[in-house]
Design a protein around this motif. Structure first.
Motif, mmCIF file in Angstrom:
data_model
loop_
_atom_site.group_PDB
_atom_site.id
_atom_site.type_symbol
_atom_site.label_atom_id
_atom_site.label_comp_id
_atom_site.label_asym_id
_atom_site.label_seq_id
_atom_site.Cartn_x
_atom_site.Cartn_y
_atom_site.Cartn_z
ATOM 1 N N CYS A 101 34.867 45.099 39.672
ATOM 2 C CA CYS A 101 34.189 45.826 40.755
ATOM 3 C C CYS A 101 32.628 45.857 40.361
ATOM 4 O O CYS A 101 32.076 46.088 39.308
ATOM 5 C CB CYS A 101 34.768 47.229 40.870
ATOM 6 N N CYS A 104 31.594 49.806 39.192
ATOM 7 C CA CYS A 104 32.304 50.266 37.872
ATOM 8 C C CYS A 104 32.691 49.347 36.902
ATOM 9 O O CYS A 104 33.070 49.653 35.802
ATOM 10 C CB CYS A 104 33.397 51.172 38.210
ATOM 11 N N CYS A 137 35.606 48.303 44.188
ATOM 12 C CA CYS A 137 37.029 48.742 44.050
ATOM 13 C C CYS A 137 37.229 50.106 45.198
ATOM 14 O O CYS A 137 36.118 50.443 45.570
ATOM 15 C CB CYS A 137 37.462 49.289 42.784
ATOM 16 N N CYS A 140 35.459 53.335 44.352
ATOM 17 C CA CYS A 140 33.999 53.321 44.456
ATOM 18 C C CYS A 140 33.556 53.193 45.779
ATOM 19 O O CYS A 140 32.694 53.958 46.340
ATOM 20 C CB CYS A 140 33.251 52.020 43.525
HETATM 21 ZN ZN LIG Z 1 34.715 50.472 41.087
#
Ligand SMILES: [Zn+2]
Ligand SMILES: [Zn+2]
Length: 201
Positions: A101, A104, A137, A140
């Protein structure tokens, strides 16, 4: 008149030798003549029927194509924007398939999105900008509103400060119309296909 040379009757189930009484006589008798005429009529009718059926099929096909075109024509612009965005996002997810991602840095098995750094709502001109969109992701993307602080750092690391500055600079809003979105959709379909073929090769 000189006697004409004998010849074979052309009626398939006769084929008898006969002496023609006049030029151009190709059957031996009135019976054979009418039998041949009947066969020819049947053939002509069968052919006419085939032609008519083909014409009907073509007409139906044209009708279906026209209906499909009409259905497309009444679709609102938003339909074509959505279509182009879906294909673009799919391309981004595939481009970044091996990456974590963008915000993150997490790997997980759940669903991934294509997350725009500058939102499509505020910056529709960056809707299809590849520097502006990366695999993200769903946590997020949906729950952390893009997790932009982390996204910013990762994005600079990924594309470099210069490209990041260009991205953050002013961009003209193109006057995209229906056909432009269709073109963008098709372009990204082709790009995605090409990318997938590179993987196979
Ligand atoms: Zn993420
Ligand atoms: Zn005959």
């Amino acid at each position: 008149m000189a006697k004409l040379p004998r010849r074979k009757c052309t009626h398939k189930s006769c084929r008898q030798w006969f002496h023609p009484m006049r030029n151009g006589q190709i059957v031996c008798s009135y019976e054979c003549a009418s039998a041949v005429a009947k066969e020819q009529t049947a053939k002509t009718r069968a052919k006419a029927l085939r032609v008519e059926k083909k014409r009907q099929r073509e007409e139906e096909k044209e009708g279906r194509a026209l209906q499909a075109e009409r259905r497309q024509a009444v679709k609102p612009l938003s339909h074509f924007i959505k279509q182009a965005q879906q294909v673009f996002n799919e391309f981004i997810r595939y481009r970044d398939r091996h990456l974590t991602c963008v915000s993150c840095d997490r790997h997980h098995d759940g669903q991934y999105h294509a997350g725009h750094f500058r939102t499509t709502g505020a910056n529709p001109e960056l809707r299809f900008n590849e520097d502006n969109c990366h695999k993200q992701c769903s946590v997020c993307n949906n729950h952390l509103s893009g997790n932009l602080t982390a996204y910013r750092l990762a994005l600079i690391a990924k594309i470099g400060q210069a490209r990041f500055d260009v991205l953050m600079g002013p961009h003209e809003l193109p006057k995209w119309k229906r056909d432009d979105y269709i073109q963008i959709r098709d372009e990204y379909r082709a790009k995605l296909k090409e990318l997938k073929q590179q993987v196979v090769a």
